[in-house]
Design an enzyme around this catalytic site. Structure first.
Site, short mmCIF file in Angstrom:
data_model
loop_
_atom_site.label_atom_id
_atom_site.label_comp_id
_atom_site.label_asym_id
_atom_site.label_seq_id
_atom_site.Cartn_x
_atom_site.Cartn_y
_atom_site.Cartn_z
N LYS A 116 -49.18 105.88 27.30
CA LYS A 116 -48.71 104.40 27.09
C LYS A 116 -49.20 103.68 28.07
CE LYS A 116 -45.46 100.78 26.78
NZ LYS A 116 -44.20 100.69 27.22
N THR A 163 -42.16 97.51 30.06
CA THR A 163 -43.50 97.49 30.78
C THR A 163 -44.81 97.54 29.47
OG1 THR A 163 -42.99 99.16 32.43
CG2 THR A 163 -45.31 99.26 31.79
N LYS A 168 -46.45 97.41 38.40
CA LYS A 168 -46.15 98.59 37.81
C LYS A 168 -47.43 99.62 37.45
CE LYS A 168 -43.56 101.15 35.37
NZ LYS A 168 -42.69 101.08 33.98
#
Lengths: 323, 323, 323, 323
Positions: free
Chosen positions: D272, D121, D197
């Site tokens: 993050k 990701t 995502k």
């Protein structure tokens, strides 16, 4: 024994009413304010506090020479029946409503033309409502909330933000307020003092958190906090929270942050004022994006017993050390 | 014709590099800065801009007397090969990287000991990185971002926040920067100028929005904006955004808000700086609750073409009139 | 003519009180709720609305067969004197206080053991206070605010969140509420219905804005909104605001966003509920960082006349098109 | 010894590359994913990890029967030279850039037509950029970030969100991804997997904090948390964070909150992802009011070592206990 005295704008008969709510107000704020009034007054002076001890303490603290003139009232109504000027400082809207309009309240004893000066910081709408009831009773009312904190009260350097129906009431109130403070400003009509006070404190809370965020960021970027503050203070970021009450310890020696966040404006009192701001914003449909975050940051901070009682600059510590 | 001149700290050979990015910088910011440098310098002076027109315009604007000394460089490398002091002002981190380290960039032509002064406001990490490459090439570098806007550039009253490896580099840079500005402050090591600049602007953005929220609330509560501002400005809410650039029209005659939000610091430039703040906050893990809301308010505002180009005090209008 | 009927838990005598406040409640919400009650009841049925026209309209809308049984009360007190079960739906805390405890209010006419069901969404503290006064008058009270909107009212599929002193009162109330809704849930003691309702709506407002932010970001990143929604709806981001009322037009055909943001939950009603949330948060010292921003976003949106009356999913448009 | 195997879409030769970054990924996420791939594959299988121990551990964990087929690559380039399908899972944008385009990186060894599946990701812009370099080398690339966490990796029930140039590449990738997960969805063009995502996780973070705020408020108002959750879960506030991962301990037995906030999605990993969201929002000029507060709340929380490693539902504790 309480002695009534002759009326008139020149008379400086002042009565102090408080109700016990928090030590710093009962013992410090009101105490110092009353002392300044008393010291500069030759006329009869009555005080009332729901805590008899607080009244005796005040009486004891006054000099031998003036002590004999201090009367202890038995209720707000009793005090009102003996006074031509009344100063009140109370913690919340509900207390002001009660002391003025409740049982044995000021309105039950008030005399014609008495000037009521309420220095509490409360909801603008409640303040206006109570003032109108005082005026309906043929007396006079001004709202005169305070800026400057306990240190200002002790030094007699408070600022009073005054709302009044007319200039005459304002000038009358100023005669007395100027004994306790340095600046006495008319902000407008009834309630305008409250409005100005909370607008100032809204900006104050935002500036303080903003200063804390900027200083914390700068320090983590490797800047010396004193250097950073001195740059901000001569640039467009300058504000009272940076140049006078910088929240980073040891940047400004006289700031509460340099004294363990003591001796300043407590976080939970800022939270209280931001609650008044929120009420006013809702009533007037005013969006407050930063203001609402500020309120909730202080709500978070005030959930911690220690920080709740520290200067509101403690938000720097909250940010800097992580949760 | 380009003439190279002897080296030395006393020489005042200055070269200006810009790249076209936005009219106000190319035509105004850089233009005025270069003029101030030129007017106070007897030595050879070279300029570079990726837009040749911008260079001719500058040449044309200089007086007959000095014009003959102005050289137009053909690239950053060309300019570097002829200069002992270089001043750059560029819009974004990527431009600075490219002008210094790209093809035909400054590093390809740089001479030993040349002093590079970058007055762009860019990412602290990029600034430090480029400066270190300059130093690795046996030249010298300082970061010196500007505060004060176009009006300050025109009047020569800018503030420069300087990061440098040592006092000597700072003193060298100051000789030149003081021709364009009033305050030249050393903030610390390399990158410290960038860090101080964005910390200041973070607090500035927060103060401005805070002032807008407080003024809007006060006005809706019935206060006169001029009275409210004067109270705030002598109380703990005082800040530059309230006493110098108050965002409510006609409170302060010289503020951009009183001139249709023109002539100030554009909302989209504030948004750009808050983007740098966000990068720095992420790198240093610094929480920014008010700062992040401020960034996103300006992102929302900058989504509107008209407001994007107005002074950042336009946030008051955004709040006051509803969405 | 009003006919009183025999008491008893089996009787289904129901009286409807409303006061005119906003068309959608008077004409739609209350109207549909009362119709569902009426249709499934053989006993006498009285209604009251401060607007006589609203009462006649209701009478006219009922079938010939049942119409003869519908009584029009002359005041809340009058209605209370003829009823053993009372259902109220009112706009604000002040109206509930007035209809129950004001002059000619329910408490002036209430009979022993009457069950009062208040389906208004109001301050938890006011709700509890009024319920306690009903109980002090030897009657019974439950709070039963509604979730599901006008479409749910029309279809008889509302959810009722009930606060009651005991299970017996809840079961009694359920007999009647289940005629108007599909889910009737006991949330706890008095006030618990209000508390559950505002907690749900707090999360609803946050989810809706969150969905709007996520969909707007995805669309700007080039994703097809229908594809993005379908991914979210089978992942950890799924929520009612995404899978049922997605705020992006044409993602979900039945959502208000696909019908011009009409037919849903109006932005200004969400703002009203977030005001109740803010009061409860202040009373309980609960920090609400996202919740307070949500309230102020809706305050900003409701400042625009058009958006104020649109479904609260209109926050997507507010975000997507810039200010 | 590494053995090369014949090409073709039917072959299931898979190579796993990771670099050590954090235990849970190296030892758990990647480990479990590789095991699922390995178990359902008869062809040669090579792994690479910058930590040789991690590779031996994987080899040791595989059954005797298949172990002989597992090759340990000496570098990403080495692995690429032996593979027709490559799966990478790496912590940050910089690692992906390095593993693909750096020295001894995949691009140095890649074969024609090899399918690169990156399940990291990372920044959408970096992902698209790297994929384009792979394609320029006549190979194929898809981005396929994962949702579902370590428990999903272990159980083989992960969701993969895939961005690909065409349906054929997607179908190819799906053959392999479906061995490790339950849902494999094509989100659009290159980068669309990344975009979907982070949009999902943005909404997830907001829903979780919103759930924490609503549950905390309800509990302080006296509601039973299990009752409140059950009401929300059948109302318009329902969301995954409430009905599956409720952050209040003991409301949902299988939620991380009921296991000391262990076994879930760590707060610092959420931070993050919110950083990636912030980058994407800046690039696309998308305002994120709740999203930016969410990021900064997690930055504040991650400043605390203990909470940083707990499930991101720990925000409930952060709110509930005060700072």
């Amino acid at each position: 024994m309480y002695r009534d005295i002759p009326q008139g704008p020149e008379s400086e008969e002042i009565r102090r009413i408080t109700r016990e709510f928090e030590k710093e107000f009962q013992l410090k704020m009101g105490f110092h304010m009353a002392k300044h009034l008393r010291c500069q007054s030759d006329v009869a002076f009555h005080v009332y506090d729901m805590n008899p001890e607080a009244m005796s303490r005040f009486q004891a603290a006054c000099s031998t020479k003036t002590k004999s003139n201090i009367g202890l009232a038995s209720s707000p109504a009793d005090l009102a029946s003996k006074s031509s000027v009344i100063v009140t400082v109370l913690p919340e809207s509900a207390h002001v409503k009660d002391v003025y309009t409740g049982s044995n309240g000021i309105l039950e004893g008030i005399r014609k033309n008495t000037l009521c000066i309420d220095s509490s910081t409360i909801d603008t709408s409640v303040s206006v409502d109570v003032s109108k009831q005082v005026i309906a009773a043929e007396a006079r009312a001004v709202d005169a909330p305070i800026s400057g904190g306990i240190m200002g009260a002790q030094a007699g350097t408070l600022t009073f933000m005054v709302g009044s129906q007319n200039d005459n009431d304002f000038e009358q109130a100023k005669l007395h307020l100027s004994k306790m403070g340095k600046n006495v400003v008319r902000c407008g009509d009834l309630g305008a003092g409250q409005a100005a006070k909370i607008c100032n404190n809204l900006l104050l809370a935002i500036s303080m958190i903003g200063t804390a965020e900027a200083m914390n960021l700068g320090i983590r970027l490797g800047l010396d906090p004193t250097v950073l503050a001195s740059i901000i203070n001569t640039s467009s970021g300058r504000c009272w929270s940076s140049d006078t009450a910088n929240p980073v310890p040891d940047v400004i020696a006289t700031a509460p942050s340099s004294k363990g966040y003591s001796g300043g404006f407590k976080a939970r009192l800022m939270l209280k004022d931001l609650g008044l701001v929120a009420n006013a914003a809702k009533d007037t449909k005013s969006p407050l994006l930063l203001g609402s975050i500020a309120e909730n940051i202080y709500r978070h901070i005030a959930g911690n017993q220690t920080m709740a009682d520290q200067d509101f600059g403690v938000v720097y510590q909250w940010l800097a050390r992580g949760s």
